[in-house]
Write a protein that holds these residues in place. Structure first.
Motif, PDB file in Angstrom:
ATOM      1  N   MET A  70     -16.622   1.284  17.922  1.00 21.85           N
ATOM      2  CA  MET A  70     -16.163   1.129  16.529  1.00 21.85           C
ATOM      3  C   MET A  70     -14.661   1.433  16.471  1.00 21.85           C
ATOM      4  SD  MET A  70     -16.937   0.537  13.363  1.00 21.85           S
ATOM      5  CE  MET A  70     -16.252   0.800  11.739  1.00 21.85           C
ATOM      6  N   SER A  71     -13.888   0.494  15.938  1.00 20.05           N
ATOM      7  CA  SER A  71     -12.440   0.690  15.858  1.00 20.05           C
ATOM      8  C   SER A  71     -12.097   1.679  14.744  1.00 20.05           C
ATOM      9  CB  SER A  71     -11.749  -0.645  15.572  1.00 20.05           C
ATOM     10  OG  SER A  71     -11.981  -1.529  16.636  1.00 20.05           O
ATOM     11  N   TYR A  72     -11.228   2.605  15.061  1.00 20.74           N
ATOM     12  CA  TYR A  72     -10.778   3.603  14.089  1.00 20.74           C
ATOM     13  C   TYR A  72      -9.419   3.196  13.522  1.00 20.74           C
ATOM     14  CZ  TYR A  72     -10.507   8.332  12.153  1.00 20.74           C
ATOM     15  OH  TYR A  72     -10.444   9.415  11.316  1.00 20.74           O
ATOM     16  N   VAL A  73      -8.568   2.694  14.432  1.00 14.38           N
ATOM     17  CA  VAL A  73      -7.272   2.142  14.041  1.00 14.38           C
ATOM     18  C   VAL A  73      -7.263   0.658  14.408  1.00 14.38           C
ATOM     19  CG1 VAL A  73      -4.779   2.180  14.464  1.00 14.38           C
ATOM     20  CG2 VAL A  73      -6.071   4.329  14.417  1.00 14.38           C
ATOM     21  N   THR A  74      -6.867  -0.167  13.468  1.00 16.42           N
ATOM     22  CA  THR A  74      -6.774  -1.604  13.732  1.00 16.42           C
ATOM     23  C   THR A  74      -5.435  -2.142  13.247  1.00 16.42           C
ATOM     24  OG1 THR A  74      -9.175  -1.910  13.483  1.00 16.42           O
ATOM     25  CG2 THR A  74      -7.799  -3.880  13.279  1.00 16.42           C
ATOM     26  N   PHE A  75      -4.744  -2.829  14.147  1.00 10.94           N
ATOM     27  CA  PHE A  75      -3.569  -3.645  13.796  1.00 10.94           C
ATOM     28  C   PHE A  75      -3.957  -5.093  14.057  1.00 10.94           C
ATOM     29  CE2 PHE A  75      -1.059  -0.063  13.194  1.00 10.94           C
ATOM     30  CZ  PHE A  75       0.301  -0.329  13.088  1.00 10.94           C
ATOM     31  N   GLN A  76      -3.794  -5.934  13.061  1.00 10.57           N
ATOM     32  CA  GLN A  76      -4.138  -7.347  13.228  1.00 10.57           C
ATOM     33  C   GLN A  76      -2.962  -8.215  12.793  1.00 10.57           C
ATOM     34  OE1 GLN A  76      -7.169  -8.517  14.553  1.00 10.57           O
ATOM     35  NE2 GLN A  76      -6.025 -10.444  14.651  1.00 10.57           N
ATOM     36  N   ASP A  77      -2.299  -8.833  13.769  1.00 17.64           N
ATOM     37  CA  ASP A  77      -1.167  -9.746  13.500  1.00 17.64           C
ATOM     38  C   ASP A  77      -0.101  -9.097  12.601  1.00 17.64           C
ATOM     39  OD1 ASP A  77      -1.845 -11.984  15.049  1.00 17.64           O
ATOM     40  OD2 ASP A  77      -3.309 -12.623  13.553  1.00 17.64           O
ATOM     41  N   VAL A  78       0.255  -7.859  12.917  1.00 12.73           N
ATOM     42  CA  VAL A  78       1.218  -7.120  12.093  1.00 12.73           C
ATOM     43  C   VAL A  78       2.650  -7.538  12.446  1.00 12.73           C
ATOM     44  CG1 VAL A  78       2.167  -4.828  11.611  1.00 12.73           C
ATOM     45  CG2 VAL A  78      -0.314  -5.169  11.694  1.00 12.73           C
ATOM     46  N   CYS A  79       3.416  -7.888  11.419  1.00 15.07           N
ATOM     47  CA  CYS A  79       4.813  -8.281  11.598  1.00 15.07           C
ATOM     48  C   CYS A  79       5.711  -7.435  10.693  1.00 15.07           C
ATOM     49  CB  CYS A  79       5.029  -9.758  11.243  1.00 15.07           C
ATOM     50  SG  CYS A  79       4.110 -10.899  12.291  1.00 15.07           S
TER      51      CYS A  79
ATOM     52  N   ASP B 188       5.366  -6.620   6.842  1.00  9.03           N
ATOM     53  CA  ASP B 188       5.606  -7.822   6.037  1.00  9.03           C
ATOM     54  C   ASP B 188       4.423  -8.779   6.096  1.00  9.03           C
ATOM     55  OD1 ASP B 188       8.241  -7.099   5.193  1.00  9.03           O
ATOM     56  OD2 ASP B 188       8.928  -7.535   7.224  1.00  9.03           O
ATOM     57  N   GLU B 189       3.701  -8.730   7.220  1.00  9.34           N
ATOM     58  CA  GLU B 189       2.513  -9.575   7.393  1.00  9.34           C
ATOM     59  C   GLU B 189       1.481  -8.783   8.180  1.00  9.34           C
ATOM     60  OE1 GLU B 189       3.501 -13.189   9.441  1.00  9.34           O
ATOM     61  OE2 GLU B 189       5.268 -13.569   8.205  1.00  9.34           O
ATOM     62  N   GLY B 190       0.226  -9.229   8.071  1.00  4.35           N
ATOM     63  CA  GLY B 190      -0.831  -8.639   8.881  1.00  4.35           C
ATOM     64  C   GLY B 190      -1.595  -7.535   8.171  1.00  4.35           C
ATOM     65  N   THR B 191      -2.547  -6.956   8.900  1.00  3.89           N
ATOM     66  CA  THR B 191      -3.457  -5.960   8.335  1.00  3.89           C
ATOM     67  C   THR B 191      -3.458  -4.702   9.200  1.00  3.89           C
ATOM     68  OG1 THR B 191      -4.889  -7.727   7.512  1.00  3.89           O
ATOM     69  CG2 THR B 191      -5.847  -5.526   7.631  1.00  3.89           C
ATOM     70  N   VAL B 192      -3.381  -3.550   8.529  1.00  2.71           N
ATOM     71  CA  VAL B 192      -3.485  -2.250   9.201  1.00  2.71           C
ATOM     72  C   VAL B 192      -4.638  -1.485   8.563  1.00  2.71           C
ATOM     73  CG1 VAL B 192      -2.326  -0.077   9.744  1.00  2.71           C
ATOM     74  CG2 VAL B 192      -0.999  -2.202   9.633  1.00  2.71           C
ATOM     75  N   LEU B 193      -5.568  -1.015   9.387  1.00  2.00           N
ATOM     76  CA  LEU B 193      -6.719  -0.253   8.895  1.00  2.00           C
ATOM     77  C   LEU B 193      -6.788   1.094   9.608  1.00  2.00           C
ATOM     78  CD1 LEU B 193      -9.500  -3.027   9.096  1.00  2.00           C
ATOM     79  CD2 LEU B 193      -8.307  -2.299   7.039  1.00  2.00           C
ATOM     80  N   LEU B 194      -7.141   2.141   8.876  1.00  4.46           N
ATOM     81  CA  LEU B 194      -7.468   3.439   9.457  1.00  4.46           C
ATOM     82  C   LEU B 194      -8.812   3.884   8.911  1.00  4.46           C
ATOM     83  CD1 LEU B 194      -6.889   6.020  11.095  1.00  4.46           C
ATOM     84  CD2 LEU B 194      -5.742   6.934   9.077  1.00  4.46           C
ATOM     85  N   ASP B 195      -9.769   4.064   9.803  1.00  5.83           N
ATOM     86  CA  ASP B 195     -11.102   4.516   9.408  1.00  5.83           C
ATOM     87  C   ASP B 195     -11.674   3.629   8.297  1.00  5.83           C
ATOM     88  OD1 ASP B 195     -13.383   6.074   9.371  1.00  5.83           O
ATOM     89  OD2 ASP B 195     -12.520   7.654   8.137  1.00  5.83           O
ATOM     90  N   GLY B 196     -11.476   2.313   8.450  1.00  6.27           N
ATOM     91  CA  GLY B 196     -12.025   1.347   7.505  1.00  6.27           C
ATOM     92  C   GLY B 196     -11.229   1.172   6.229  1.00  6.27           C
ATOM     93  N   ARG B 197     -10.176   1.953   6.071  1.00  5.34           N
ATOM     94  CA  ARG B 197      -9.359   1.877   4.853  1.00  5.34           C
ATOM     95  C   ARG B 197      -8.098   1.062   5.123  1.00  5.34           C
ATOM     96  NH1 ARG B 197      -6.323   6.962   2.108  1.00  5.34           N
ATOM     97  NH2 ARG B 197      -5.685   6.003   0.156  1.00  5.34           N
TER      98      ARG B 197
ATOM     99  N   GLU C 264       3.470   2.763  -3.238  1.00  4.10           N
ATOM    100  CA  GLU C 264       4.179   3.982  -2.836  1.00  4.10           C
ATOM    101  C   GLU C 264       3.359   5.248  -3.098  1.00  4.10           C
ATOM    102  OE1 GLU C 264       6.904   4.789  -1.116  1.00  4.10           O
ATOM    103  OE2 GLU C 264       7.026   2.660  -0.667  1.00  4.10           O
ATOM    104  N   LYS C 265       2.682   5.283  -4.223  1.00  8.29           N
ATOM    105  CA  LYS C 265       1.875   6.466  -4.557  1.00  8.29           C
ATOM    106  C   LYS C 265       0.720   6.625  -3.561  1.00  8.29           C
ATOM    107  CE  LYS C 265      -0.627   8.646  -8.392  1.00  8.29           C
ATOM    108  NZ  LYS C 265      -1.149   8.500  -9.771  1.00  8.29           N
ATOM    109  N   GLU C 266       0.079   5.513  -3.237  1.00 12.04           N
ATOM    110  CA  GLU C 266      -1.024   5.550  -2.275  1.00 12.04           C
ATOM    111  C   GLU C 266      -0.531   5.943  -0.885  1.00 12.04           C
ATOM    112  OE1 GLU C 266      -3.974   2.107  -4.135  1.00 12.04           O
ATOM    113  OE2 GLU C 266      -2.189   1.511  -3.012  1.00 12.04           O
TER     114      GLU C 266
ATOM    115  N   ASN D 236      -5.567  18.962   9.004  1.00 13.28           N
ATOM    116  CA  ASN D 236      -6.848  18.367   9.391  1.00 13.28           C
ATOM    117  C   ASN D 236      -6.795  16.836   9.234  1.00 13.28           C
ATOM    118  OD1 ASN D 236      -9.419  18.395  10.389  1.00 13.28           O
ATOM    119  ND2 ASN D 236     -10.400  19.023   8.476  1.00 13.28           N
ATOM    120  N   PRO D 237      -5.776  16.203   9.848  1.00  9.84           N
ATOM    121  CA  PRO D 237      -5.566  14.774   9.636  1.00  9.84           C
ATOM    122  C   PRO D 237      -6.552  13.917  10.410  1.00  9.84           C
ATOM    123  CG  PRO D 237      -4.042  15.560  11.287  1.00  9.84           C
ATOM    124  CD  PRO D 237      -4.820  16.761  10.813  1.00  9.84           C
ATOM    125  N   LYS D 238      -6.645  12.657  10.016  1.00  9.93           N
ATOM    126  CA  LYS D 238      -7.492  11.715  10.745  1.00  9.93           C
ATOM    127  C   LYS D 238      -6.843  11.297  12.065  1.00  9.93           C
ATOM    128  CE  LYS D 238     -10.050   9.900   6.830  1.00  9.93           C
ATOM    129  NZ  LYS D 238     -10.470   8.716   6.062  1.00  9.93           N
TER     130      LYS D 238
END
Length: 233
Positions: free
Chosen positions: A1-10, A60-69, A76-78, A156-158
């Motif tokens: 199970m992937s915890y960190v995912t980078f997909q086509d990140v630019c 600028d492009e692509g998807t970054v996920l951490l623990d499914g988020r 900026e707030k998030e 206690n970070p992920k």
């Protein structure tokens, strides 16, 4: 199970009429509890990748996920909340508050997050139980970096993101710090990502991501990582 995912990140930077891709369709995954080394020469894009994963920069492009988020696309707030609660940072320079003791530096971090670990316990785990009341100026470089690691862990970070964490340290102290990071990964089941230009560190990692010219050149999975004590450079 992937915890960190980078997909086509630019990530692009514009200099006059020229567009430079600091991250060029970067794709990789990291599993929970892995010790990952991101390696490459200076200017290859390693720190860009780390900053995007840490929420200090956005892609600028692509998807970054951490623990499914999904991290990519956060406002900026998030991103501020994400950096505060989910990510521990360890940098080449320790960034400690000089007029606070080691304990107070760690308490500072634990006060801003949801489920902190006890500061005294974390300092004890990095071997500084006898130095808690010392100020940074009274500590060696290695001890200051231990305080910085304790500060990151107290949240206690992920994930724990480390950018050239031994860059300001001598050889033997650097090894001690790397051993500590490896132990944090194994003993606390933390996902630890170390960014470095030092190819010699790759045998200690579960996963090695080679970055070159803003792209992933290769990825290796290491079934038998070795203790850092056995590595020479």
């Amino acid at each position: 199970m992937s915890y960190v995912t980078f997909q086509d990140v630019c990530k692009y930077y514009h200099m006059g009429s020229q567009t430079i891709a600091a991250a060029d369709h970067v794709t990789f995954t990291i599993k929970q509890g892995e010790f990952c080394v991101v390696v490459g020469p200076s200017g290859a894009g390693k720190t860009t990748v780390l900053n995007i994963l840490g929420g200090m920069d956005s892609c600028d492009e692509g998807t970054v996920l951490l623990d499914g988020r999904k991290v990519s696309g956060m406002n900026e707030k998030e991103l501020t909340s994400y950096r505060r609660h989910d990510v521990g940072f360890v940098f080449q320079f320790y960034n400690l508050v000089q007029n606070l003791t080691a304990l107070e530096n760690v308490e500072l971090a634990s006060e801003i997050c949801k489920e902190p670990l006890p500061p005294e316990q974390v300092l004890d785990s990095v071997g500084l139980s006898a130095r808690m009341d010392n100020f940074p100026a009274q500590l060696s470089g290695g001890e200051q970096q231990r305080v910085a690691i304790a500060r990151a862990l107290a949240k206690n970070p992920k994930i724990l993101l480390c950018d050239e964490p031994t860059g300001a340290l001598d050889y033997s102290t650097g090894k001690t710090i790397l051993r500590l990071l490896q132990d944090c990964c194994r003993n606390m089941n933390k996902t630890v990502i170390v960014v470095t230009h030092n190819q010699a560190l790759t045998p200690m990692a579960d996963r090695v991501i080679h970055i070159h010219n803003g792209s992933v050149a290769s990825i290796e999975e290491n079934q038998t990582p070795i203790p850092v004590e056995q590595i020479e450079w």
